[in-house]
Design an enzyme around this catalytic site. Structure first.
Site, PDB file in Angstrom:
ATOM      1  CG  ASP A 223      31.001 -28.941  -3.164  1.00 50.46           C
ATOM      2  OD1 ASP A 223      31.437 -29.925  -2.553  1.00 50.46           O
ATOM      3  OD2 ASP A 223      31.604 -27.854  -3.223  1.00 50.46           O
ATOM      4  NE  ARG A 321      34.152 -32.056   5.851  1.00 56.85           N
ATOM      5  CZ  ARG A 321      34.975 -31.669   4.897  1.00 56.85           C
ATOM      6  NH1 ARG A 321      34.478 -31.231   3.743  1.00 56.85           N
ATOM      7  NH2 ARG A 321      36.279 -31.728   5.061  1.00 56.85           N
TER       8      ARG A 321
END
Length: 443
Positions: A223, A321
């Site tokens: 990430d 998301r």
């Protein structure tokens, strides 16, 4: 790579407003000054303002504002950045990023283990020969999968940067950024990250999982930023982007997208008191995950935590998301969501989530219904009021339930946000965010 040189406390290497904007200025008084954090002439020593989202709770978030001169570092390359993270013990620190730092400047080849060959990997694990019934977890170290694992481990060590407590990381000027890195905010308190263009790390060695779905899938790591078990984190005026490596240009292998990105921001494993303000999140698929598992062992550590605020952010050209929520009391207000043809949903309603989404603006292209803004993963009530879609006031829950009755959502998150900075009417949000959100706009 040249070693960083220490010079005292530095590390270095030898449209005009119109239309709705007039309303914005009237509402904010002096435009950008009205949403400034706690005042200090040096942006690197600015702290999160009182009541500015969940990160203002309790002790608030000051980052490295109290750093003395010996713990203020200016960095221009990845080695210097990582050195600044470990220098000076546990004292508060300020790290100023000048220019663009590239964590993968030597390319993916620099991480490849001896003997790793992607063509050999494709040949061995092609579905027509390997099949789709068995994963690759039992493959030995000298197999193509074993060599991929070894290569991935090298990249993992190289591109992850652990951010210590009481730290401010801030870009200098309008063109500061970090490419290809994963910022790990793990198990610490009091961190500020501001004014940076953060280009998503590319997983050089994604894993093929034949058992993922009916056709198999490529799975990636890394990430852009991870808040893992940490508290009091403020992410402000950053731009999160896939940059030079959008998914739209990724190849396909075995008939599936060769996915080399994970999330832009994850808030997981008991993290708490996070504020994300005035950021741009753009050009990405799985954007923000809050709570990473429905599993009961994870839930024990997440219940009562994962409190996060998102305000005055631009969410542009994303798939999903923004955010997807489990467990947390998450306040999402005064954001602008701009979708394109690849849009799936914005708010993912997950297990025991307590989402409040208010005073937001959505710009959807023709053919995409407002019913898609909400996605029900679990039966968790939410509050969604005073939102506008394509300039019209829209009850997001009602339109969702009318068009997708098999996934009926209930209204009422069960709590009322108290920690909010200035709340603007949704009609003013697009112009306000356009002119003030993202990297290069900190004053």
């Amino acid at each position: 790579m040249n070693r960083p040189i220490w010079h005292g406390h530095a590390i270095t290497r030898a449209a005009s407003l119109a239309g709705c904007t007039a309303l914005v200025l009237a509402l904010t008084g002096t435009g950008a000054q009205a949403h400034s954090p706690a005042h200090h002439p040096d942006p690197a020593r600015q702290t999160l303002g009182a009541d500015d989202g969940w990160a203002a709770h309790g002790t608030g978030t000051t980052g490295g504002a109290d750093a003395d001169a010996e713990h203020v570092y200016t960095v221009t390359d990845w080695a210097g950045f990582k050195a600044a993270l470990t220098a000076g013990g546990t004292a508060p620190r300020i790290i100023k990023v000048k220019g663009t730092i590239d964590a993968v400047s030597q390319g993916c080849e620099a991480f490849a283990a001896p003997g790793y060959d992607f063509d050999a990997y494709l040949e061995k694990y092609a579905p027509e020969t390997w099949g789709l019934e068995q994963d690759l977890s039992a493959e030995p170290d000298d197999s193509p999968e074993g060599l991929r694992r070894a290569s991935a481990a090298r990249q993992d060590t190289a591109i992850k940067a652990n951010i210590p407590a009481d730290t401010t990381i801030i870009g200098v000027g309008r063109n500061a950024g970090i490419k290809g890195a994963s910022l790990q905010i793990r198990g610490v308190d009091n961190v500020i990250v501001r004014n940076l263009t953060l280009e998503s790390p590319v997983d050089c060695f994604p894993q093929w999982d034949p058992t993922d779905g009916s056709k198999g899938n490529w799975n990636s790591e890394y990430d852009t930023a991870v808040v893992y078990g940490s508290t009091h984190v403020w992410l402000d005026h950053n731009t999160f982007t896939d940059g030079e490596h959008p998914d739209s240009e990724a190849p396909t292998y075995f008939g599936m997208l060769y996915q080399q990105h994970d999330g832009e921001l994850d808030i997981v494993r008991g993290a708490n008191y996070v504020t994300a303000s005035w950021n741009v999140f753009t050009e990405h698929d799985k954007t923000i995950l809050i709570g990473n598992s429905d599993g009961e062992s994870t839930a024990v550590g997440d219940r009562g935590k994962l409190k996060a605020t998102f305000h005055h952010n631009l969410f542009s050209n994303l798939v999903e998301r923004a955010p997807r929520v489990r467990f947390g009391q998450v306040d999402v207000y005064n954001n602008h969501f701009v979708a394109d043809a690849g849009y799936s949903y914005s708010f993912g309603i997950g297990k025991e989530s307590q989402l409040v989404a208010e005073h937001n603006a959505f710009t959807l292209p023709e053919g995409i219904s407002p019913a898609k803004i909400l996605k029900r993963w679990n039966d968790s009530p939410l509050t969604a009021a005073h939102n506008r879609v394509n300039g019209r006031s829209t009850d997001l829950i009602a339109v969702h339930n009318a068009e997708i009755p098999q996934e009926t959502l209930r209204s009422g998150a069960g709590w009322t946000p108290a920690l909010r900075a200035a709340v603007h009417p949704a009609r003013a949000v697009p112009a306000l965010v356009k002119h003030h959100a993202g990297a290069g706009r900190v004053r």
